[in-house]
Motif scaffolding. Structure first.
Motif, PDB file in Angstrom:
ATOM      1  N   UNK A   5       0.834  -1.203   0.000  1.00 12.52           N
ATOM      2  CA  UNK A   5       0.000   0.000   0.000  1.00 12.52           C
ATOM      3  C   UNK A   5       0.869   1.252   0.000  1.00 12.52           C
ATOM      4  N   UNK A   6       1.958   1.217   0.767  1.00 13.37           N
ATOM      5  CA  UNK A   6       2.864   2.348   0.784  1.00 13.37           C
ATOM      6  C   UNK A   6       3.539   2.554  -0.552  1.00 13.37           C
ATOM      7  N   UNK A   7       3.943   1.474  -1.193  1.00 11.64           N
ATOM      8  CA  UNK A   7       4.584   1.584  -2.506  1.00 11.64           C
ATOM      9  C   UNK A   7       3.618   2.142  -3.540  1.00 11.64           C
ATOM     10  N   UNK A   8       2.360   1.713  -3.457  1.00 11.56           N
ATOM     11  CA  UNK A   8       1.355   2.226  -4.394  1.00 11.56           C
ATOM     12  C   UNK A   8       1.135   3.723  -4.181  1.00 11.56           C
ATOM     13  N   UNK A   9       1.075   4.140  -2.922  1.00  9.59           N
ATOM     14  CA  UNK A   9       0.904   5.560  -2.624  1.00  9.59           C
ATOM     15  C   UNK A   9       2.066   6.370  -3.194  1.00  9.59           C
ATOM     16  N   UNK A  10       3.282   5.889  -3.011  1.00  8.94           N
ATOM     17  CA  UNK A  10       4.452   6.614  -3.506  1.00  8.94           C
ATOM     18  C   UNK A  10       4.401   6.713  -5.030  1.00  8.94           C
ATOM     19  N   UNK A  11       4.069   5.628  -5.710  1.00 10.25           N
ATOM     20  CA  UNK A  11       3.983   5.672  -7.179  1.00 10.25           C
ATOM     21  C   UNK A  11       2.961   6.705  -7.629  1.00 10.25           C
ATOM     22  N   UNK A  12       1.803   6.701  -6.995  1.00  8.21           N
ATOM     23  CA  UNK A  12       0.748   7.651  -7.366  1.00  8.21           C
ATOM     24  C   UNK A  12       1.201   9.088  -7.132  1.00  8.21           C
ATOM     25  N   UNK A  13       1.855   9.328  -6.002  1.00  4.24           N
ATOM     26  CA  UNK A  13       2.276  10.689  -5.688  1.00  4.24           C
ATOM     27  C   UNK A  13       3.443  11.142  -6.556  1.00  4.24           C
ATOM     28  N   UNK A  14       4.338  10.232  -6.940  1.00  2.00           N
ATOM     29  CA  UNK A  14       5.403  10.617  -7.863  1.00  2.00           C
ATOM     30  C   UNK A  14       4.815  10.998  -9.224  1.00  2.00           C
ATOM     31  N   UNK A  15       3.734  10.327  -9.606  1.00  6.16           N
ATOM     32  CA  UNK A  15       3.038  10.714 -10.840  1.00  6.16           C
ATOM     33  C   UNK A  15       2.448  12.113 -10.713  1.00  6.16           C
ATOM     34  N   UNK A  16       1.874  12.432  -9.536  1.00  4.22           N
ATOM     35  CA  UNK A  16       1.348  13.773  -9.281  1.00  4.22           C
ATOM     36  C   UNK A  16       2.464  14.802  -9.373  1.00  4.22           C
ATOM     37  N   UNK A  17       3.616  14.511  -8.759  1.00  2.32           N
ATOM     38  CA  UNK A  17       4.728  15.451  -8.783  1.00  2.32           C
ATOM     39  C   UNK A  17       5.227  15.675 -10.206  1.00  2.32           C
ATOM     40  N   UNK A  18       5.241  14.613 -11.012  1.00  7.28           N
ATOM     41  CA  UNK A  18       5.649  14.762 -12.412  1.00  7.28           C
ATOM     42  C   UNK A  18       4.681  15.661 -13.172  1.00  7.28           C
ATOM     43  N   UNK A  19       3.382  15.495 -12.898  1.00 11.78           N
ATOM     44  CA  UNK A  19       2.394  16.363 -13.559  1.00 11.78           C
ATOM     45  C   UNK A  19       2.471  17.802 -13.063  1.00 11.78           C
ATOM     46  N   UNK A  20       3.038  17.983 -11.867  1.00 14.25           N
ATOM     47  CA  UNK A  20       3.273  19.340 -11.367  1.00 14.25           C
ATOM     48  C   UNK A  20       4.520  19.972 -11.973  1.00 14.25           C
ATOM     49  N   UNK A  21       5.253  19.185 -12.749  1.00 16.12           N
ATOM     50  CA  UNK A  21       6.434  19.721 -13.418  1.00 16.12           C
ATOM     51  C   UNK A  21       7.756  19.241 -12.871  1.00 16.12           C
ATOM     52  N   UNK A  22       7.759  18.399 -11.838  1.00 17.04           N
ATOM     53  CA  UNK A  22       9.013  17.894 -11.278  1.00 17.04           C
ATOM     54  C   UNK A  22       9.671  16.928 -12.257  1.00 17.04           C
ATOM     55  N   UNK A  23      11.002  16.988 -12.312  1.00 18.10           N
ATOM     56  CA  UNK A  23      11.780  16.085 -13.153  1.00 18.10           C
ATOM     57  C   UNK A  23      12.739  15.316 -12.255  1.00 18.10           C
ATOM     58  N   UNK A  24      12.786  13.998 -12.419  1.00 15.53           N
ATOM     59  CA  UNK A  24      13.616  13.187 -11.537  1.00 15.53           C
ATOM     60  C   UNK A  24      13.924  11.859 -12.215  1.00 15.53           C
ATOM     61  N   UNK A  25      15.035  11.256 -11.779  1.00 17.87           N
ATOM     62  CA  UNK A  25      15.416   9.948 -12.303  1.00 17.87           C
ATOM     63  C   UNK A  25      14.658   8.853 -11.577  1.00 17.87           C
ATOM     64  N   UNK A  26      14.566   7.701 -12.220  1.00 16.47           N
ATOM     65  CA  UNK A  26      13.836   6.586 -11.625  1.00 16.47           C
ATOM     66  C   UNK A  26      14.552   6.102 -10.373  1.00 16.47           C
ATOM     67  N   UNK A  27      13.859   6.013  -9.258  1.00 13.16           N
ATOM     68  CA  UNK A  27      14.498   5.536  -8.014  1.00 13.16           C
ATOM     69  C   UNK A  27      14.769   4.042  -8.097  1.00 13.16           C
ATOM     70  N   UNK A  28      15.890   3.583  -7.523  1.00  8.98           N
ATOM     71  CA  UNK A  28      16.268   2.168  -7.645  1.00  8.98           C
ATOM     72  C   UNK A  28      15.518   1.206  -6.726  1.00  8.98           C
ATOM     73  N   UNK A  29      14.796   1.705  -5.730  1.00  9.63           N
ATOM     74  CA  UNK A  29      14.077   0.810  -4.811  1.00  9.63           C
ATOM     75  C   UNK A  29      12.906   1.561  -4.203  1.00  9.63           C
ATOM     76  N   UNK A  30      11.968   0.825  -3.582  1.00  8.20           N
ATOM     77  CA  UNK A  30      10.845   1.505  -2.916  1.00  8.20           C
ATOM     78  C   UNK A  30      11.298   2.472  -1.826  1.00  8.20           C
ATOM     79  N   UNK A  31      12.343   2.144  -1.080  1.00  9.05           N
ATOM     80  CA  UNK A  31      12.827   3.065  -0.065  1.00  9.05           C
ATOM     81  C   UNK A  31      13.350   4.344  -0.712  1.00  9.05           C
TER      82      UNK A  31
END
Length: 307
Positions: free
Chosen positions: A178-204
């Motif tokens: 559930x935590x991993x799903x929340x993080x994925x969803x929120x990283x998608x939100x941040x990307x739509x807000x204009x944030x640019x970032x590299x793919x993280x190597x792990x859930x942590x």
């Protein structure tokens, strides 16, 4: 949901704060209202899809009919990164006759999504949520609505609540999938807000990155008054007094005695006992479990955002 309400006039709804503006439907360009008392609203940990609205009367009104609402001057806002005791803080500031706290109203997330799509729902959302039988309304938007900070009505008062990056990662890691799903969803939100970032190597790493991006966004939005969750938990009575002054709430002299029991319960699940010592114990266990992987994730996120 409950039964649709009998036909009411626009003024009947807008002049009655028990009709809570729940959410926006972009297909019909309408806002849904649910009948609820101030006490019902204040007790709900989340006023979004998790809120049990069964049995409540409801109705929908077109957005076009709501534009004449005047701009509010009674809003206080607690912006946050999530998993930093923001629900507890909002509930501890609720005081009938002085302040109504509303935690994570769905309408603000809908307004944030509309903003990303180029539509303007923000002004109407704030005006509708400010309708309350209390001199002040304290909104705790969900983190997905943090992009609205610059769009708040003039005269609104603000606070940004946050924990440490490490505590944020621990809180999400405890939730597993559930935590991993929340993080994925929120990283998608941040990307739509204009944030640019590299793919993280792990859930942590992903959770640590999300915290860094949220903090960067909040600063970019103009955050000035900041509060650390650890400071809040170390001195809850002093924190409430400070915010009473900052938000000009006019809380009663014995207010903290009334809300003190909240600090021995899980704000998201009141049936569960949970306090600052319990939180510290959980975090110590998490540090022992994840060890260097936790430190590596935090260090990586700091380098990733500052690069």
């Amino acid at each position: 949901m409950g039964e649709p309400a009998a036909r009411l006039s626009l003024d009947d709804v807008l002049n009655d704060p028990s009709w809570f503006a729940f959410g926006y439907d972009p297909a019909s360009r309408t806002i849904g209202f649910v009948e609820a008392s101030a006490d019902d609203l204040a007790r709900a940990p989340f006023l979004d899809g998790r809120w049990d609205r069964r049995g409540r009367r409801n109705l929908r009104l077109p957005v076009a009919a709501l534009s004449p609402l005047s701009a509010p001057d009674n809003l206080r806002l607690i912006w946050h990164t999530g998993f930093c005791c923001s629900t507890l803080l909002a509930q501890a500031l609720n005081a009938p006759g002085c302040n109504l706290s509303l935690s994570e109203p769905k309408l603000l997330v809908d307004a944030a999504d509309a903003k990303r799509a180029g539509a303007d729902l923000t002004g109407i959302a704030f005006r509708l949520l400010a309708r309350a039988a209390a001199p002040a309304v304290t909104l705790k938007p969900a983190p997905a609505a943090n992009n609205l900070m610059r769009d708040t009505p003039a005269g609104s008062r603000h606070l940004v609540l946050h924990g440490s990056c490490e505590s944020f990662v621990v809180s999400l890691a405890k939730l597993g999938c559930d935590g991993e799903r929340y993080v994925r969803d929120m990283l998608s939100v941040m990307a739509r807000n204009g944030a640019r970032f590299e793919a993280p190597p792990s859930p942590l790493h992903a959770a640590a990155l999300l915290w860094q991006l949220q903090m960067a966004e909040l600063h970019a939005q103009g955050a000035t008054r900041m509060l650390d969750a650890e400071s809040f938990l170390a001195d809850p009575e002093g924190t409430i007094a400070m915010l009473d002054d900052h938000f000009a709430l006019g809380l009663p002299a014995d207010h903290f005695e009334h809300v003190r029991p909240l600090f021995a319960r899980n704000a998201k699940n009141p049936a569960q006992r949970f306090d600052a010592e319990s939180r510290d114990a959980e975090h110590r266990a998490a540090r022992a479990k994840w060890g260097s992987a936790l430190n590596d994730a935090v260090s990586w996120s700091e380098r990733s955002v500052s690069a």
